[in-house]
Design a protein around this motif. Sequence first.
Motif, PDB file in Angstrom:
ATOM      1  N   TRP A 167      43.085  59.083 -20.507  1.00  0.00           N
ATOM      2  CA  TRP A 167      43.141  60.129 -21.471  1.00  0.00           C
ATOM      3  C   TRP A 167      42.484  61.327 -21.311  1.00  0.00           C
TER       4      TRP A 167
ATOM      5  N   SER B 277      50.123  70.760 -30.742  1.00  0.00           N
ATOM      6  CA  SER B 277      51.208  70.203 -29.632  1.00  0.00           C
ATOM      7  C   SER B 277      50.460  69.183 -28.667  1.00  0.00           C
ATOM      8  N   TRP B 278      48.979  69.267 -28.638  1.00  0.00           N
ATOM      9  CA  TRP B 278      48.019  68.441 -27.979  1.00  0.00           C
ATOM     10  C   TRP B 278      48.428  66.793 -28.549  1.00  0.00           C
TER      11      TRP B 278
ATOM     12  N   ASP C 235      50.770  65.485 -30.292  1.00  0.00           N
ATOM     13  CA  ASP C 235      51.831  64.770 -30.142  1.00  0.00           C
ATOM     14  C   ASP C 235      52.232  64.141 -28.651  1.00  0.00           C
ATOM     15  N   THR C 236      51.590  65.209 -27.857  1.00  0.00           N
ATOM     16  CA  THR C 236      51.962  64.662 -26.356  1.00  0.00           C
ATOM     17  C   THR C 236      51.309  63.462 -26.149  1.00  0.00           C
ATOM     18  N   LEU C 237      49.782  63.432 -26.677  1.00  0.00           N
ATOM     19  CA  LEU C 237      49.030  62.260 -26.198  1.00  0.00           C
ATOM     20  C   LEU C 237      49.865  61.059 -26.935  1.00  0.00           C
ATOM     21  N   TRP C 238      50.286  60.974 -28.161  1.00  0.00           N
ATOM     22  CA  TRP C 238      50.944  59.895 -28.696  1.00  0.00           C
ATOM     23  C   TRP C 238      52.060  59.520 -28.371  1.00  0.00           C
ATOM     24  N   GLU C 239      52.903  60.576 -27.751  1.00  0.00           N
ATOM     25  CA  GLU C 239      53.991  59.932 -27.181  1.00  0.00           C
ATOM     26  C   GLU C 239      53.863  59.368 -25.685  1.00  0.00           C
ATOM     27  N   ALA C 240      52.801  60.012 -25.069  1.00  0.00           N
ATOM     28  CA  ALA C 240      52.377  59.342 -23.810  1.00  0.00           C
ATOM     29  C   ALA C 240      52.058  57.762 -24.014  1.00  0.00           C
TER      30      ALA C 240
ATOM     31  N   ARG D  47      52.863  56.725 -20.544  1.00  0.00           N
ATOM     32  CA  ARG D  47      52.569  57.456 -19.338  1.00  0.00           C
ATOM     33  C   ARG D  47      51.286  58.173 -19.180  1.00  0.00           C
ATOM     34  N   ALA D  48      50.497  57.418 -20.219  1.00  0.00           N
ATOM     35  CA  ALA D  48      48.974  58.266 -19.926  1.00  0.00           C
ATOM     36  C   ALA D  48      48.282  57.889 -18.639  1.00  0.00           C
TER      37      ALA D  48
END
Lengths: 341, 244
Positions: free
Chosen positions: B96, B230-231, B233-238, B243-244
Amino acid sequence: MVGLEILALAPGATIQDVGRLGYRRYGVTKGGAMDPYGLREGQVLLGNPAHSAALEMAFQGGQFRSIGNNIVACTGAEMSLRVNDHSVGWRQVISLNDGDQLSIGACLEGCYGYLHLLGGIDAPLVLGSRSAHVQADLGWKPNPCESLRPLARGPASFGEGQKKIGYCLTRPSYFDDRVVRILEGPQTHLFAKRDVASLEKAEWQITNVRNRMGARLKSSSGALKAEWGATMASDAIVMGDIQVAADGIPAVLLADCQPIGGYPKIATVISADIHKLAQIPVDMLFKMKMVRRSTAIKEWESLISQMNQLSDQRERAVRNPKDMRDLLKYSLIDGVISGEE
Amino acid sequence: MQYPRICEAGDQALLIEFGETYSREVSCAVMAFDRELNHSQPPLEGIVETAPTLRSVLVQFDSTKGDPQHIENWCRAALEGKNWYSEKTPVTGHNWRIPVIYGGEGGPDLAEVASLVGLTESQVIESHSSAELTVLCLGFSPGLAYLAELPETFAIPRRNAYTARPVPAGSILIANQQTVLPATPIQTGWWRIGMTPVMTFRPERAKPFLFSPSDRVRFQPITESEANDSWLDTLWEALDHGRA
């Protein structure tokens, strides 16, 4: 819509089911009903599923008004119970008409009672459970002016519920038991032999410093002392652990305990006796008895099997006809109660 | 005391202790053992959940669903099977990058920490954000992560007193060469040097906790104006897509 409008509710009432597993590694312990046996009684009486939720009431109940017709049961520690002006039996399936007032008073024994609705109480599922978790601040702690709603149910299940009216269970004997069995744990050796021995010798009481996270204890033998002192590296806590804080006062950690803690543990209450301990009223004397681990494991298996056999013990209440104010509700005449959905 | 050792924690759990206190070696052994236990094939019957701590692994079981003796035997054989202290933490967790606003309202202790460790504020930020940290365990409160290991510069004790008011979720707290990142408001004696806009516990999600034990975390300094949604949601989607 059916359910119970909350007119008054004593503090400490929470929605509880069997708790949540699998989240300890993320910092959330299992939680769940303080007396899982008491919770199961109501599920068995109403035919609710084993994961269904009920209202857990601590020491005192509350006042509720029936919205529509409801089928309910009260279990766990017996509290005084009335529908309008009539006393009704604890551990018994009862029906409520629209506007009926259900009054649940103080505990007559024990500490935690459960109010169940047919189908289980609807509450948000958080991490797979409806249990409110005091330490983790999850779930629903209902307040007056809110309503307890049953999970969606069809007319068929309401009909099934009607057949259960009058079913009851006998009072379990653990409310009379004054011996709590304990095991040695990983830090028992940090305490003086005299202190470990005093666990069994002394007569114990639960103080009024108690909640779903744990309960402070007291005995005639005074404070305990860990030889290592009060600071050790934080380690995992399990339900039933008896930790000793810096002041030497032991506390039993219960359903909503934290997952890790830094105080040494002198002993651990066996899993089969945790619900019994949770139900011990403030100031009632009890003894602790050290047992072998194999005994503790056998007792756990025996408790689970008793809970699984509860439905065989369900019986029709033998009712005194003079108490049968709700005579017409029995299916002497079909259709008196209409399925309201 | 000889480590590792198997302790009985009540009648429905074992506590596998790898040391008396936290150390890097102890923690690596803890994470490796926890992983092995959860990946054993066939899975060990009766285990309800396991949880690593800073120095041990708690193994909770239900004796009506599996034989406790069998679980204990498995643990004993696994412990004797290799030297767990030579384990390097397996790099199979997520990686992360967590945005942090250092100092300001969310990091009121930054100046004090800087003077305590003899660095400037920007050197503290530089040093803290260039360390690759490991999630050692989560606990104390839901989703609260213990991250290590910070450079020796940060071997500072906790504050003398707890904060009067709880610090918010997302606070970046440091002491003892570790960082603690709470996911709910907590009272704390740790130094508060920054704040992340990322909520690391979202109970409404299917995977509600962003971090798991042995994930890697690096902090990235950002300005307040960069802290937009935007940060997050990107992390949670990962997390959802691995994909993280």
